[in-house]
Design a protein around this motif. Structure first.
Motif, PDB file in Angstrom:
ATOM      1  N   LEU A 164       0.837  -1.206   0.000  1.00  0.00           N
ATOM      2  CA  LEU A 164       0.000   0.000   0.000  1.00  0.00           C
ATOM      3  C   LEU A 164       0.868   1.252   0.000  1.00  0.00           C
ATOM      4  O   LEU A 164       0.632   2.190  -0.777  1.00  0.00           O
ATOM      5  N   ALA A 165       1.893   1.267   0.837  1.00  0.00           N
ATOM      6  CA  ALA A 165       2.757   2.442   0.960  1.00  0.00           C
ATOM      7  C   ALA A 165       3.554   2.684  -0.316  1.00  0.00           C
ATOM      8  O   ALA A 165       3.621   3.821  -0.816  1.00  0.00           O
ATOM      9  N   ILE A 166       4.159   1.641  -0.867  1.00  0.00           N
ATOM     10  CA  ILE A 166       5.017   1.838  -2.044  1.00  0.00           C
ATOM     11  C   ILE A 166       4.189   2.179  -3.276  1.00  0.00           C
ATOM     12  O   ILE A 166       4.606   3.000  -4.108  1.00  0.00           O
ATOM     13  N   LEU A 167       3.001   1.589  -3.406  1.00  0.00           N
ATOM     14  CA  LEU A 167       2.143   1.919  -4.549  1.00  0.00           C
ATOM     15  C   LEU A 167       1.759   3.386  -4.515  1.00  0.00           C
ATOM     16  O   LEU A 167       1.802   4.079  -5.545  1.00  0.00           O
ATOM     17  N   TRP A 168       1.415   3.884  -3.347  1.00  0.00           N
ATOM     18  CA  TRP A 168       1.003   5.282  -3.195  1.00  0.00           C
ATOM     19  C   TRP A 168       2.146   6.225  -3.554  1.00  0.00           C
ATOM     20  O   TRP A 168       1.960   7.221  -4.259  1.00  0.00           O
ATOM     21  N   VAL A 169       3.355   5.905  -3.097  1.00  0.00           N
ATOM     22  CA  VAL A 169       4.523   6.739  -3.392  1.00  0.00           C
ATOM     23  C   VAL A 169       4.843   6.720  -4.890  1.00  0.00           C
ATOM     24  O   VAL A 169       5.124   7.765  -5.496  1.00  0.00           O
ATOM     25  N   VAL A 170       4.803   5.544  -5.493  1.00  0.00           N
ATOM     26  CA  VAL A 170       5.109   5.429  -6.929  1.00  0.00           C
ATOM     27  C   VAL A 170       4.086   6.201  -7.763  1.00  0.00           C
ATOM     28  O   VAL A 170       4.455   6.924  -8.704  1.00  0.00           O
ATOM     29  N   LEU A 171       2.805   6.072  -7.425  1.00  0.00           N
ATOM     30  CA  LEU A 171       1.772   6.803  -8.160  1.00  0.00           C
ATOM     31  C   LEU A 171       1.979   8.314  -8.040  1.00  0.00           C
ATOM     32  O   LEU A 171       1.783   9.057  -9.007  1.00  0.00           O
ATOM     33  N   LEU A 172       2.377   8.773  -6.857  1.00  0.00           N
ATOM     34  CA  LEU A 172       2.659  10.202  -6.676  1.00  0.00           C
ATOM     35  C   LEU A 172       3.743  10.665  -7.637  1.00  0.00           C
ATOM     36  O   LEU A 172       3.589  11.695  -8.313  1.00  0.00           O
ATOM     37  N   HIS A 173       4.825   9.919  -7.723  1.00  0.00           N
ATOM     38  CA  HIS A 173       5.949  10.350  -8.561  1.00  0.00           C
ATOM     39  C   HIS A 173       5.616  10.244 -10.054  1.00  0.00           C
ATOM     40  O   HIS A 173       6.112  11.051 -10.849  1.00  0.00           O
ATOM     41  N   ILE A 174       4.778   9.286 -10.427  1.00  0.00           N
ATOM     42  CA  ILE A 174       4.311   9.241 -11.817  1.00  0.00           C
ATOM     43  C   ILE A 174       3.525  10.516 -12.124  1.00  0.00           C
ATOM     44  O   ILE A 174       3.741  11.164 -13.159  1.00  0.00           O
ATOM     45  N   GLN A 175       2.628  10.873 -11.213  1.00  0.00           N
ATOM     46  CA  GLN A 175       1.788  12.053 -11.453  1.00  0.00           C
ATOM     47  C   GLN A 175       2.627  13.334 -11.458  1.00  0.00           C
ATOM     48  O   GLN A 175       2.462  14.182 -12.338  1.00  0.00           O
ATOM     49  N   VAL A 176       3.524  13.480 -10.493  1.00  0.00           N
ATOM     50  CA  VAL A 176       4.335  14.707 -10.398  1.00  0.00           C
ATOM     51  C   VAL A 176       5.215  14.871 -11.635  1.00  0.00           C
ATOM     52  O   VAL A 176       5.277  15.955 -12.232  1.00  0.00           O
ATOM     53  N   LEU A 177       5.900  13.806 -12.029  1.00  0.00           N
ATOM     54  CA  LEU A 177       6.805  13.902 -13.174  1.00  0.00           C
ATOM     55  C   LEU A 177       6.035  14.059 -14.484  1.00  0.00           C
ATOM     56  O   LEU A 177       6.529  14.695 -15.426  1.00  0.00           O
ATOM     57  N   TYR A 178       4.835  13.490 -14.553  1.00  0.00           N
ATOM     58  CA  TYR A 178       3.990  13.686 -15.735  1.00  0.00           C
ATOM     59  C   TYR A 178       3.547  15.147 -15.827  1.00  0.00           C
ATOM     60  O   TYR A 178       3.564  15.748 -16.904  1.00  0.00           O
ATOM     61  N   GLN A 179       3.171  15.715 -14.695  1.00  0.00           N
ATOM     62  CA  GLN A 179       2.745  17.119 -14.690  1.00  0.00           C
ATOM     63  C   GLN A 179       3.892  18.063 -15.058  1.00  0.00           C
ATOM     64  O   GLN A 179       3.676  19.092 -15.699  1.00  0.00           O
ATOM     65  N   ILE A 180       5.102  17.722 -14.656  1.00  0.00           N
ATOM     66  CA  ILE A 180       6.265  18.534 -15.028  1.00  0.00           C
ATOM     67  C   ILE A 180       6.440  18.538 -16.544  1.00  0.00           C
ATOM     68  O   ILE A 180       6.764  19.561 -17.153  1.00  0.00           O
ATOM     69  N   GLN A 181       6.210  17.389 -17.164  1.00  0.00           N
ATOM     70  CA  GLN A 181       6.373  17.270 -18.618  1.00  0.00           C
ATOM     71  C   GLN A 181       5.240  17.949 -19.385  1.00  0.00           C
ATOM     72  O   GLN A 181       5.467  18.592 -20.397  1.00  0.00           O
ATOM     73  N   ILE A 182       4.018  17.807 -18.886  1.00  0.00           N
ATOM     74  CA  ILE A 182       2.837  18.210 -19.655  1.00  0.00           C
ATOM     75  C   ILE A 182       2.162  19.476 -19.128  1.00  0.00           C
ATOM     76  O   ILE A 182       1.613  20.271 -19.887  1.00  0.00           O
ATOM     77  N   ASN A 183       2.172  19.662 -17.799  1.00  0.00           N
ATOM     78  CA  ASN A 183       1.427  20.749 -17.154  1.00  0.00           C
ATOM     79  C   ASN A 183      -0.039  20.750 -17.599  1.00  0.00           C
ATOM     80  O   ASN A 183      -0.541  21.742 -18.148  1.00  0.00           O
ATOM     81  N   PRO A 184      -0.750  19.661 -17.356  1.00  0.00           N
ATOM     82  CA  PRO A 184      -2.128  19.540 -17.836  1.00  0.00           C
ATOM     83  C   PRO A 184      -3.112  20.369 -17.005  1.00  0.00           C
ATOM     84  O   PRO A 184      -2.817  20.777 -15.882  1.00  0.00           O
ATOM     85  N   THR A 185      -4.264  20.599 -17.573  1.00  0.00           N
ATOM     86  CA  THR A 185      -5.351  21.261 -16.849  1.00  0.00           C
ATOM     87  C   THR A 185      -6.177  20.204 -16.123  1.00  0.00           C
ATOM     88  O   THR A 185      -6.584  19.203 -16.716  1.00  0.00           O
TER      89      THR A 185
END
Length: 387
Positions: A30-51
């Motif tokens: 549970l802990a590692i999945l949550w952390v990994v999903l956070l970093h996917i989202q953060v790094l994706y937003q850095i690349q795309i900056n979506p609305t």
């Protein structure tokens, strides 16, 4: 099929000198999945900056994933439980005294090789890709390998930013035997001390704060695990029927995922949410069965390898995958990124786990490795006398 599944489970199941508690690995999942999903989202937003929409499922999904930094305290509580267990068994039920030499040696041989290899490999990859960063990154590598980067630079490591939490873990490993002396006290006194400390430390942080990430900021989460350990060893259980356990567990789980972790009162309440949820998982059959599911506990058991490698894997891969827009909808795009990245992370980290981390779980590996090296040196020096 059942035999194949069992063989895979045995291959990946973590080795431990204590009784194996599979639901703890389920909680690690549970802990590692949550952390990994956070970093996917953060790094994706850095690349795309979506609305991102301000309402509906999209906002809820973003909010839950964005709270993924709270997966780290989930790890801290588990560490408190695991490291407190041998000391609690000694003081509370009379099991053999813990050898501090063996305690520290086990930590060194178990955790250091995967950590050193991972950070050194990431450093070399960055240098190969950009030779000019060698002199810039070398001091960062040294500070990170010595678990002093937070202290020296007051910032995340340039080798891999996730290393900050591992420095705090090491600080806890050092002081855990001292904190564990609380187990020598009577039942009411020691539990009162644990509860008081868990409650009061967030208040103290308002008056005494340190400018860099330190053990003091997170000590109450480790104490949550040590208090749980006390209840677990002394078999202090409350009978909860299946229906109530299911409902209460779901409420607590969603409370963990949805808590406003930045607010002051949330910081006070959050450790107690972890305590109650972990208590239910450890003591009710329904939630034990959920977190003992084999593929969940297997992945959770690999969390150290995943934690060490996932950020660099995401940062490299998402530069390519983020170029493709699968929809105008953020939810669809982020879910596609997750579906692409999670299998890659799992495959790479599984290989690292089997080749590097799991062999280090055998406390005798340094001795066996030494024998192996000496044997082959002897063969090279005296080949004609070895059959």
């Amino acid at each position: 099929m059942r035999i194949l599944t069992q063989n895979i489970y045995n291959l990946f199941k973590r080795e431990t000198s204590q009784k194996y508690i599979p639901e703890l690995d389920g909680l690690r999942f549970l802990a590692i999945l949550w952390v990994v999903l956070l970093h996917i989202q953060v790094l994706y937003q850095i690349q795309i900056n979506p609305t991102i929409s301000d309402h509906g499922f999209e906002k809820l999904l973003w909010y839950i994933i964005n709270n993924g930094h709270m997966g780290v305290p989930l790890f801290f509580a588990i560490s408190g439980f695991i490291l407190g267990l041998p000391f609690a068994k000694h003081h509370l039920v009379g099991v053999k005294k813990v050898s501090l030499r063996k305690y520290f040696w086990k930590r060194i041989t178990r955790l250091e090789p995967p950590y050193i290899i991972a950070l050194s490999s990431i450093f070399l990859i960055k240098v190969v890709l950009n030779k000019s960063v060698f002199l810039e990154l070398l001091p960062n590598l040294g500070a990170s390998l010595l678990y002093l980067h937070n202290f020296i630079y007051h910032s995340a490591s340039k080798i891999t930013p996730i290393a900050w939490s591992l420095e705090i873990e090491i600080q806890f490993y050092v002081v855990a035997p001292i904190i564990a002396l609380i187990y020598r006290l009577g039942l009411k006194r020691r539990r009162f001390i644990f509860l008081l400390a868990i409650f009061i430390i967030p208040f103290l942080r308002n008056f005494i704060d340190i400018s860099f990430f330190s053990f003091f900021r997170y000590v109450h989460y480790f104490l949550v695990g040590m208090l749980l350990c006390d209840l677990y060893v002394t078999k202090s259980q409350i009978s909860i029927n299946k229906g109530l356990a299911l409902v209460l567990g779901l409420i607590l789980l969603f409370s963990l995922l949805l808590s406003d972790s930045y607010g002051f009162w949330a910081k006070v309440i959050y450790p107690f949410l972890i305590f109650m949820f972990y208590y239910i998982v450890l003591n009710t059959q329904f939630w034990q069965n959920v977190f003992r599911i084999k593929w969940i506990s297997i992945i959770g058991g690999m969390c150290y390898s995943i934690y060490l490698l996932h950020y660099v894997l995401i940062s490299v891969i998402i530069k390519r995958t983020s170029l493709f827009s699968f929809s105008t909808d953020y939810t669809i795009n982020i879910l596609v990124q997750i579906l692409i990245l999670l299998p890659i992370i799992l495959i790479v980290c599984s290989i690292y786990y089997l080749l590097i981390e799991k062999p280090c779980m055998n406390i005798n590996w340094p001795k066996n490795f030494k024998k192996y090296i000496l044997k082959h040196i002897y063969i090279l020096l005296r080949p004609n006398k070895v059959k």
